[in-house]
Design a protein around this motif. Structure first.
Motif, short mmCIF file in Angstrom:
data_model
loop_
_atom_site.label_atom_id
_atom_site.label_comp_id
_atom_site.label_asym_id
_atom_site.label_seq_id
_atom_site.Cartn_x
_atom_site.Cartn_y
_atom_site.Cartn_z
N UNK A 1 -11.18 -3.63 3.47
CA UNK A 1 -12.13 -3.39 2.37
C UNK A 1 -11.44 -3.25 1.02
N UNK A 2 -10.31 -2.55 0.98
CA UNK A 2 -9.57 -2.38 -0.27
C UNK A 2 -9.09 -3.73 -0.79
N UNK A 3 -8.51 -4.53 0.09
CA UNK A 3 -8.00 -5.85 -0.29
C UNK A 3 -9.14 -6.77 -0.73
N UNK A 4 -10.26 -6.71 -0.04
CA UNK A 4 -11.40 -7.59 -0.36
C UNK A 4 -11.90 -7.34 -1.77
N UNK A 5 -12.00 -6.08 -2.17
CA UNK A 5 -12.50 -5.78 -3.52
C UNK A 5 -11.52 -6.25 -4.58
N UNK A 6 -10.23 -6.22 -4.27
CA UNK A 6 -9.23 -6.75 -5.22
C UNK A 6 -9.41 -8.25 -5.40
N UNK A 7 -9.52 -8.97 -4.30
CA UNK A 7 -9.68 -10.43 -4.41
C UNK A 7 -11.06 -10.79 -4.98
N UNK A 8 -12.03 -9.93 -4.82
CA UNK A 8 -13.34 -10.16 -5.44
C UNK A 8 -13.18 -10.31 -6.95
N UNK B 1 4.29 9.22 -3.19
CA UNK B 1 5.36 8.37 -3.70
C UNK B 1 5.06 6.91 -3.36
N UNK B 2 5.81 6.03 -3.96
CA UNK B 2 5.60 4.59 -3.81
C UNK B 2 6.27 4.13 -2.52
N UNK B 3 5.53 4.18 -1.42
CA UNK B 3 6.14 3.91 -0.11
C UNK B 3 6.22 2.43 0.24
N UNK B 4 5.51 1.57 -0.49
CA UNK B 4 5.65 0.12 -0.32
C UNK B 4 5.45 -0.35 1.12
N UNK B 5 4.36 0.09 1.73
CA UNK B 5 4.04 -0.38 3.08
C UNK B 5 3.24 -1.68 3.01
N UNK B 6 3.22 -2.40 4.12
CA UNK B 6 2.45 -3.63 4.15
C UNK B 6 0.95 -3.30 4.15
N UNK B 7 0.12 -4.14 3.53
CA UNK B 7 -1.32 -3.84 3.44
C UNK B 7 -1.97 -3.88 4.82
N UNK B 8 -2.97 -3.00 5.02
CA UNK B 8 -3.72 -3.04 6.28
C UNK B 8 -5.16 -2.60 6.11
N UNK B 9 -5.64 -2.55 4.87
CA UNK B 9 -6.98 -2.05 4.57
C UNK B 9 -7.84 -3.20 4.04
N UNK C 1 -2.58 -11.95 7.20
CA UNK C 1 -3.90 -11.94 7.84
C UNK C 1 -4.87 -11.00 7.11
N UNK C 2 -4.40 -9.81 6.73
CA UNK C 2 -5.27 -8.87 6.01
C UNK C 2 -5.73 -9.48 4.70
N UNK C 3 -4.82 -10.12 3.98
CA UNK C 3 -5.20 -10.75 2.71
C UNK C 3 -6.18 -11.89 2.93
N UNK C 4 -5.98 -12.65 4.01
CA UNK C 4 -6.91 -13.74 4.31
C UNK C 4 -8.30 -13.20 4.61
N UNK D 1 0.85 -1.18 0.00
CA UNK D 1 0.00 0.00 0.00
C UNK D 1 0.88 1.23 0.00
N UNK D 2 0.34 2.32 -0.49
CA UNK D 2 1.04 3.60 -0.45
C UNK D 2 0.54 4.44 0.71
N UNK D 3 1.39 5.35 1.14
CA UNK D 3 0.95 6.41 2.03
C UNK D 3 0.28 7.45 1.15
N UNK D 4 -1.02 7.66 1.32
CA UNK D 4 -1.76 8.51 0.40
C UNK D 4 -1.40 9.99 0.54
N UNK D 5 -0.61 10.34 1.54
CA UNK D 5 -0.20 11.74 1.70
C UNK D 5 1.18 12.02 1.11
N UNK D 6 1.96 11.00 0.84
CA UNK D 6 3.34 11.21 0.44
C UNK D 6 3.49 11.47 -1.06
#
Length: 434
Positions: free
Chosen positions: A315-322, A305-313, A360-363, A298-303
């Protein structure tokens, strides 16, 4: 064995009620979802570059990580880095890993030295894989860090750089094939331009198309059964990247007749830099049958730039796997954590906790996506919204012409009233699952 991860036990599934910070609360590799285990659906991979090669520097400060394999300038430390990597794979029960060539071994300054050390380290990694459960998801070549790549690799105005790039990719494809890799990725870090004043764009695109055709030809020559993937990536680091987003890459592949040979490796951070959502990029690729694999971060939406943080959202992840599940899954691809620790997270346990949390977030997202598909609410809404196109009259209109359509509108008094898109109702529906 090294001592880097001493006293850190294997991460196991303990359920949602667990308060163990190093346990899976949602990712049970053996849990069956829509006919496959979660491990088979998600196909997690650890990125060698961020997890082991990155030293924690940024544009305003030097390295913050002091690892026993730093500095990464000789093969002894490269092998120690591999030892630590496989210990971490075991702790996480990670099914796959991914690498760039320069992650595995130090640059030797010339091609012969690079090839020799790449072969040496992949032989060493191969012996470790013989007794490990972790396999290679994909390999790729780093053709962006060294100064030789400052004007691109396949798109470089110097034919000798093109030749060095072609030789580098051949060596990396051979290494990927030798280690049983299931994909090979072309990661065009500097395939773009900084100014049009010194750029022949048409020639550079033709050279990139020819380069990729050579890659496909070599794949078939050596009997590599994995997928060839390209990775869309805007603004990183060139002012304009030729592989800007999924739609741009699909158009490029079609132009050079490669649409049946090459698929896409999509990254959340790159989607954001292109002004899209990750869900959008995945949906674009799925609509054309071009989804190959994903880099989950995931990115830091304020930066900006491509911050490459670990996912923690979730709803966002769920729609991708949908969209992924709806399209039939990841196939030979996987969920690669192209994600890195924050510079202040300097302890070995931070590396384990970051991956466990991301898994866990992806699961959670996967289970929510499966529940949405099984419920069918979005599919019903889509069917209802486009139901008019199922009539014989509407279908025949697509084979008609403007004159005939105008006559029908005039003769039948066609005067449609707007109908609600029901966006808020659908968002509320999604929120029931995430």
């Amino acid at each position: 064995m090294t001592t880097f991860f001493d006293d850190i036990a294997q991460v196991t599934y303990k359920g949602p009620e667990s308060d163990d910070p190093l346990a899976f609360r949602h990712y049970d590799p053996t849990e069956v979802v829509m006919g496959k285990t979660m491990e088979e659906h998600l196909r997690f991979a650890v990125a060698w570059w961020h997890s082991f090669a990155w030293e924690g520097g940024d544009p305003f400060g030097g390295p913050t990580f002091e690892r026993p394999w730093h500095p990464q300038d000789d093969m002894g430390r490269a092998k120690m880095k591999a030892d630590v990597a496989f210990e971490m794979f075991d702790i996480l029960q990670a099914p796959f890993f991914c690498w760039h060539d320069t992650d595995l071994r130090p640059d030797q300054g010339d091609y012969a030295g690079n090839l020799a050390t790449l072969e040496e380290i992949t032989d060493y990694i191969g012996t470790k894989m013989d007794s490990a459960r972790t396999k290679l998801l994909w390999g790729t070549a780093n053709m962006f860090s060294h100064r030789r790549w400052m004007a691109g690799a396949a798109t470089n105005p110097d034919p000798d750089v093109f030749a060095f790039a072609a030789a580098t990719v051949k060596g990396c494809m051979d290494a990927t094939h030798k280690l049983g890799g299931q994909n090979y990725v072309l990661w065009g870090g500097r395939e773009g331009y900084e100014t049009l004043l010194n750029t022949d764009m048409g020639r550079e695109l033709d050279h990139m198309g020819r380069f990729l055709s050579m890659v496909v030809d070599y794949k078939h020559k050596i009997g590599f059964e994995g997928q060839i993937l390209v990775e869309p990536k805007p603004q990183e680091p060139s002012k304009h990247q030729y592989d800007f987003d999924a739609a741009t890459c699909i158009g490029f592949l079609r132009k050079y007749g490669l649409e049946n040979e090459v698929k896409l490796n999509l990254e959340q951070g790159h989607a954001i830099l292109a002004g899209h959502s990750f869900e959008h990029e995945i949906a674009v690729a799925c609509a054309d049958g071009m989804l190959g694999s994903i880099d989950m971060n995931r990115n830091d939406y304020q930066s900006g730039w491509d911050t490459d943080q670990f996912p923690n959202n979730t709803p966002e992840v769920a729609l991708c796997y949908y969209h992924i599940l709806k399209a039939g899954g990841l196939g030979k691809g996987g969920t690669n954590f192209d994600a890195k620790l924050r510079r202040q997270s300097i302890d070995p346990v931070d590396l384990i906790a970051a991956h466990a949390g991301g898994m866990d977030i992806c699961a959670r997202g996967l289970k929510a996506a499966a529940a949405m598909l099984e419920d069918g609410g979005l599919e019903t809404a889509l069917t209802d919204r486009y139901a008019g196109w199922d009539s014989a009259e509407a279908k025949s209109m697509l084979d008609s012409d403007l004159g005939a359509i105008q006559s029908r509108v005039l003769n039948d008094g066609v005067n449609p009233a707007p109908r609600s898109g029901a966006q808020e109702r659908l968002e509320n529906w999604v929120n029931r699952f995430v």
